[in-house]
Write a protein that holds these residues in place. Structure first.
Motif, PDB file in Angstrom:
ATOM      1  N   ALA A  12       0.856  -1.233  -0.065  1.00  0.00           N
ATOM      2  CA  ALA A  12      -0.160  -0.019  -0.127  1.00  0.00           C
ATOM      3  C   ALA A  12       1.057   1.119   0.073  1.00  0.00           C
ATOM      4  O   ALA A  12       0.652   2.270  -0.545  1.00  0.00           O
ATOM      5  N   THR A  22       2.099   1.891  -3.320  1.00  0.00           N
ATOM      6  CA  THR A  22       1.021   2.441  -4.215  1.00  0.00           C
ATOM      7  C   THR A  22       0.686   3.737  -4.131  1.00  0.00           C
ATOM      8  O   THR A  22       0.545   4.515  -5.241  1.00  0.00           O
ATOM      9  N   GLU A  23       0.786   4.109  -3.035  1.00  0.00           N
ATOM     10  CA  GLU A  23       0.466   5.598  -2.646  1.00  0.00           C
ATOM     11  C   GLU A  23       1.426   6.737  -3.054  1.00  0.00           C
ATOM     12  O   GLU A  23       1.187   7.378  -3.576  1.00  0.00           O
ATOM     13  N   GLU A  81       1.369   9.360  -6.111  1.00  0.00           N
ATOM     14  CA  GLU A  81       1.520  10.834  -5.999  1.00  0.00           C
ATOM     15  C   GLU A  81       2.477  11.402  -6.950  1.00  0.00           C
ATOM     16  O   GLU A  81       2.201  12.541  -7.228  1.00  0.00           O
TER      17      GLU A  81
END
Length: 791
Positions: A590, A593-594, A598
Motif C-alpha cells: 500500500a 502504491t500510495e 503521488e
C-alpha cells in the motif's frame, strides 16, 4: 551520405522519404505474417517505415535474431522468404516502407549444426573454405569451444553418434578419417577442443561479440566475406523492398570506416544508420552514413526533464546509504580493468602475443590499463590520437611501474596499420561496454534514470540551453540521424525514466521514503537496494515474476554481491525475499502504491514532454514497439514482451473519432501525442526543416521548453512538481513566430504574438502548434495522413 529524405518513389508505391520509423521485434512468436497484419495500424499511427529486428536465419529459437547462422535466407521461424514477401506487399499497400537491422560483426555458433560455415570450419579447420570468415588465432592451437561442465571428468560424457561428436545436447562434426576409437580419442583428433565453460573467457582462440562465446566474430573486412554475408540483404535493396539499413555494433569491426564505405557503395540510396554509442561530448566520425540509432538523442531528451540542481542532494543520499563516497571515474576504471583482465582475458592475451619484444605479463597489464583509461568506446582518426594520448597519460599516472612498456605499446597503437592497434580498438569498445554499460551502471545507483546506454550518470540533467545547442548541432551535422527514447538495449523504458525524473525534484521526499523502505525490508547491499527501490517506483505496478527476473539479472550484472559466474545463493535468496515482501506485505504494498500515485501525474507530464520533443526535434524519430502508450519495461528481455496492438488500435480509432483523452493511467493521451506528431511529420515535412528556440517569458519560463522546427512549434512542460509548487504558469507566455496557429491536440486556434501558457497547457502539459492553412482553414490530419481544410 544519403539525402535527408531518402527512400522510394511514389510511382513504385512506397513512401517518398523515411520520416519516422516504428521498431518491431519480429520473432518466432510474432512472425512476419503477424507483423504484416499491423501495416494498416502503423500507417494510421503516422509512421512511414517499419523498422524490424534482424530477419536472416538465426539460431533456432532465437528471440532476437542477432545470432545469424545463415546469411543466404530469411529465418524460417519467422516465415521465410514467403513471409518476407508478404510483409513487403502489406507495407507497400499501406504506403509504408521497410528498414532492416543487419549484423555484420558476428554470427551465432551456439548450435554449430545450424551454421553451415561454422560447422565446416569445425570439421575441416584451416582447410575449410570458410576458415577466413572467422577471426581465429590458428597459431594458438586448436579452436577452443567452452561447452563442457566445470569438471575434469566432463570429457567422459562425450559420445560418438551417427558420425558426430556429442556432448549431451551439443553436436559437433568429425573430421574425415578421425572417427574411430573412443569418444575421447575422436575428440583429441579434431580441429577444435571442447573445454570448460569457465575457461572460455581465458582460453578462447576466436574473437567474440563482447564476452559472448556463442557469438563468433566475422572478418567482414574481407571483400569475399562481405559479399557472401550481404548478398541477400543487398538483393532486397536492389529489388526496392528496403529503404533503410541499421548496422549493429560497428565498433566491433576491424575497419568500420572501410566497411561502411563498401556498404554505402553497394547501396548508395539507402538510409544508413549505425548503432554507435557516443560518450558525452563525443562526435560521430565523418562516415558515409546518415547518423546513429539515437542513443545520444535519448540522453539529451531525457536529461531535459531532470532537475540538475539537485545533484548534490542525490550524491549525499548515495553516500549516506552506502557509507562511502563513490567516484564515478574511479568506479568505471575498476570495472573496465576487471572486464579487460577477466571477461575479456582471452582477447587481451591475444593482443599481448603481438608484442613479443616485451615481457608478456607487463604487456598484458599495460594494454589492460590503457583500455581501462580509454575515454571512449573506440578511437577513430583523427580524434583517436587524442583519446590514446589521454589514456596513456592516465595509465602512466596509475601505473608508473609500467612506463617503459606503456611507451612501447602506445607507439604501436598510434600506427593505424599495425595489427595491434586494430585489435586494441576492437577490445577497447568491448571493455567499455562490459565494464561500464553492463557493470558500473548497476553498481552506482545514485540516480538510475541517468544510467542509460549513451548517457552519463555523472552528467546530472540537461538544461534547456544545452539541449537547444545539441539539437541545433544535430540539424547541421546529422539531420537524417535517428532519434530514440526506447530500444531493445535500453536499461529501462522511457516512461520508467520519465517517472524517475520526478524524484529529481523531490530529493528529500525520496530520501525519507527510500530510507524507510530500506529499513523495513533491508538488503545486505545498500547500493543495490537503492536500485531496487528506484526500479519498483519507476515501473509500478509491475508483475511479481518480472521484478524477480529483473533483480536477479541486475544483481548478477553488477558483479558485486553476486554474479553470473559465481552466484551467491544467500544474497539472491535475500533479494528475492524482499521482492516477495513487496507483494505479500499489505503495508508495504500500500505504501508503494500510495507513493507512486503521488508522483505518477508528474511522470505522465514528463513522458508526454519527452515524447513530443523526441518526435519533433531534428532527426528521424523512432517509436519502439508499444511505447505509443505508457510502457513500463525494464532491461532485455523484459522490453521484448508481447504488445497488445488490439488495445492500441481501439484507442486510436476512438481518438480519430473525436475523443480527447485525459492524461491518466490509460496512456491514451500519449497515443494522441504520438499519432498527431507522426502524422504531421509525414504530411507536412516542410514544417520540420529548421530549428530555433522559441522565447518564453514570465515567472515560470524555466518550466517550459519550446522550439520551432521550421514551422511546427513544440512546447513541453519540464519540472512539473516545481511548477505546481510555485502556483502554476502565472502570466508566463510563449512568443508566437506567426500570427495565427492551431494546437493539434486540442484543436484550439491562437492568434496574436503571445500565448499564455496557462491557457495553452491547461488540458495537456504539451502543445504542438502549426501555422493555419493559407486559406484560413485549420489543417487536420486524418488517419491516412491527407491534409484538409476545415472552417
Amino acid at each position: 551520405m544519403a539525402d535527408v529524405t531518402p527512400g522510394g518513389s511514389p510511382e513504385r508505391g512506397r513512401p517518398v522519404a523515411v520520416r519516422s520509423t516504428y521498431r518491431m521485434q519480429v520473432r518466432p512468436d510474432f512472425d512476419l505474417a503477424t507483423t504484416a497484419g499491423l501495416a494498416g495500424y502503423l500507417a494510421d499511427l503516422g509512421v512511414t517505415h517499419l523498422y524490424s529486428a534482424p530477419l536472416l536465419a538465426a539460431t533456432p529459437g532465437s528471440a532476437h535474431g542477432y545470432d545469424v547462422v545463415d546469411h543466404s535466407r530469411v529465418n524460417p521461424e519467422l516465415g521465410g522468404e514467403e513471409g518476407r514477401r508478404r510483409l513487403v506487399t502489406a507495407l507497400r499497400a499501406a504506403g509504408l516502407g521497410l528498414v532492416v537491422d543487419i549484423v555484420p560483426n558476428h554470427v551465432g555458433v551456439a548450435v554449430p549444426a545450424a551454421n553451415p560455415a561454422w560447422w565446416d570450419v569445425l570439421r575441416r579447420g584451416r582447410g575449410s573454405a570458410y576458415a577466413d570468415w572467422f577471426d581465429v588465432d590458428w597459431d594458438a592451437g586448436r579452436l577452443k569451444l567452452p561447452v563442457l561442465a566445470d569438471d575434469p571428468a566432463a570429457v567422459d560424457d562425450l559420445t560418438v553418434v551417427d558420425g558426430e561428436l556429442r556432448y549431451h545436447g551439443h553436436r559437433f562434426p568429425v573430421a574425415d578419417g578421425t572417427g574411430s576409437g573412443t569418444a575421447r580419442e575422436v575428440h583429441d583428433r579434431q580441429h577444435y577442443e571442447l573445454v570448460s565453460w569457465r575457461r572460455g573467457d581465458v582460453e578462447l582462440t576466436y574473437r567474440r561479440f563482447f564476452a559472448v562465446s556463442d557469438l563468433a566474430g566475422l572478418r567482414v573486412e574481407d571483400p569475399a566475406v562481405f559479399a557472401a554475408t550481404h548478398a541477400e540483404i543487398l538483393r532486397w535493396v536492389d529489388a526496392g523492398d528496403v529503404e533503410g539499413i541499421r548496422v549493429d555494433h560497428p565498433d566491433g569491426l576491424r575497419d568500420p570506416a572501410g566497411y561502411l564505405a563498401r556498404l554505402r557503395a553497394a547501396a548508395p540510396g539507402v538510409w544508413l544508420l549505425v548503432e554507435k554509442i557516443l560518450e558525452y561530448g563525443e562526435q560521430l566520425p565523418d562516415w558515409p552514413v546518415d547518423g546513429t540509432t539515437g542513443y545520444d538523442a535519448l540522453a539529451e531528451v531525457c536529461g531535459l526533464f531532470v532537475d540538475s540542481r539537485t545533484e548534490a542532494a542525490f550524491t549525499a543520499l548515495d553516500t549516506r546509504l552506502t557509507g562511502r563516497v563513490t567516484s564515478w571515474p574511479e568506479l568505471i576504471h575498476a570495472t573496465k580493468l576487471a572486464a579487460a583482465t577477466g571477461l575479456l582475458a582471452a582477447e587481451l592475451s591475444r593482443l599481448a602475443r603481438l608484442v613479443p619484444e616485451a615481457d608478456h605479463g607487463q604487456v598484458r597489464a599495460a594494454l589492460a590499463e590503457l583500455a581501462a583509461c580509454f575515454p571512449v568506446y573506440r578511437g577513430y582518426p583523427p580524434e583517436g590520437a587524442g583519446h590514446l594520448a589521454k589514456a596513456r597519460v592516465e595509465a602512466g599516472r596509475r601505473r608508473p611501474d609500467l612506463t617503459g612498456t606503456l611507451d612501447v605499446v602506445t607507439a604501436r597503437l598510434g600506427d593505424p596499420g599495425d595489427d595491434l592497434a586494430t585489435r586494441f580498438a576492437q577490445l577497447s569498445g568491448a571493455v567499455m561496454a562490459k565494464g561500464v554499460e553492463d557493470t558500473a551502471y548497476y553498481r552506482w545507483t545514485r540516480f538510475v534514470a541517468l544510467n542509460e546506454v549513451g548517457g552519463s550518470p555523472a552528467h546530472f540533467g540537461v538544461p534547456p540551453a544545452e539541449f537547444h545547442g545539441a539539437a541545433s548541432a544535430r540539424l547541421r551535422r546529422w539531420p537524417a540521424g535517428m532519434t530514440s527514447l526506447s530500444t531493445h538495449d535500453t536499461k529501462r523504458g522511457e516512461d520508467v525514466r520519465a517517472r524517475l525524473a520526478v524524484l529529481s525534484e523531490l530529493p528529500q521526499r525520496w530520501a525519507d521514503q527510500v530510507g524507510q523502505w530500506m529499513g523495513y525490508a533491508p538488503l545486505p547491499d545498500p547500493a543495490f537496494a537503492h536500485l531496487l527501490w528506484q526500479t519498483v517506483v519507476g515501473a509500478w505496478p509491475i508483475e511479481r515474476d518480472r521484478l524477480h527476473a529483473y533483480v536477479q539479472k541486475a544483481a548478477r550484472e553488477a558483479d558485486d554481491a553476486t554474479s553470473w559466474a559465481q552466484p551467491d545463493p544467500v544474497f539472491e535468496a535475500a533479494l528475492h525475499a524482499v521482492v516477495d515482501r513487496i507483494y505479500d506485505d499489505p503495508t508495504l504494498y500500500a505504501g508503494i502504491t500510495e507513493f507512486v500515485a503521488e508522483i505518477a501525474p508528474a511522470g505522465w507530464s514528463n513522458s508526454l514532454g519527452q515524447k513530443l520533443v523526441q518526435l519533433t526535434m531534428p532527426g528521424v524519430p523512432d517509436v519502439y514497439q508499444g511505447t505509443e502508450l505508457w510502457e513500463n519495461s525494464l532491461v532485455d528481455p523484459d522490453n521484448r514482451r508481447p504488445v497488445d496492438f488490439g488495445v492500441r488500435r481501439e484507442l486510436l480509432d476512438r481518438i480519430d473519432a473525436g475523443w480527447r483523452p485525459p492524461v491518466d493511467g490509460t496512456g491514451a493521451a500519449k497515443l494522441l501525442v504520438v499519432s498527431r506528431a507522426l502524422r504531421l511529420r509525414r504530411d507536412a515535412p516542410r514544417l520540420f526543416t529548421g530549428y530555433r528556440p522559441v522565447p518564453v517569458d514570465g515567472p515560470a519560463a524555466d518550466h517550459a521548453v519550446a522550439f520551432d522546427s521550421g514551422g511546427a512549434v513544440t512546447v513541453a512542460t519540464r519540472l512539473p512538481v516545481g511548477l505546481t509548487g510555485r502556483g502554476g504558469w502565472g502570466n508566463s507566455a510563449l512568443s508566437l513566430p506567426v500570427n495565427e496557429v492551431t494546437e493539434l491536440f486540442t484543436g484550439r486556434v491562437y492568434s496574436g504574438d503571445r500565448v499564455p501558457l496557462a491557457d495553452l497547457l491547461d488540458h495537456y502539459p504539451v502543445a504542438l502548434l502549426t501555422p493555419n492553412h493559407p486559406r484560413g482553414g485549420v489543417m487536420t490530419l486524418g488517419s491516412g495522413g491527407h491534409r484538409s481544410a476545415a472552417s
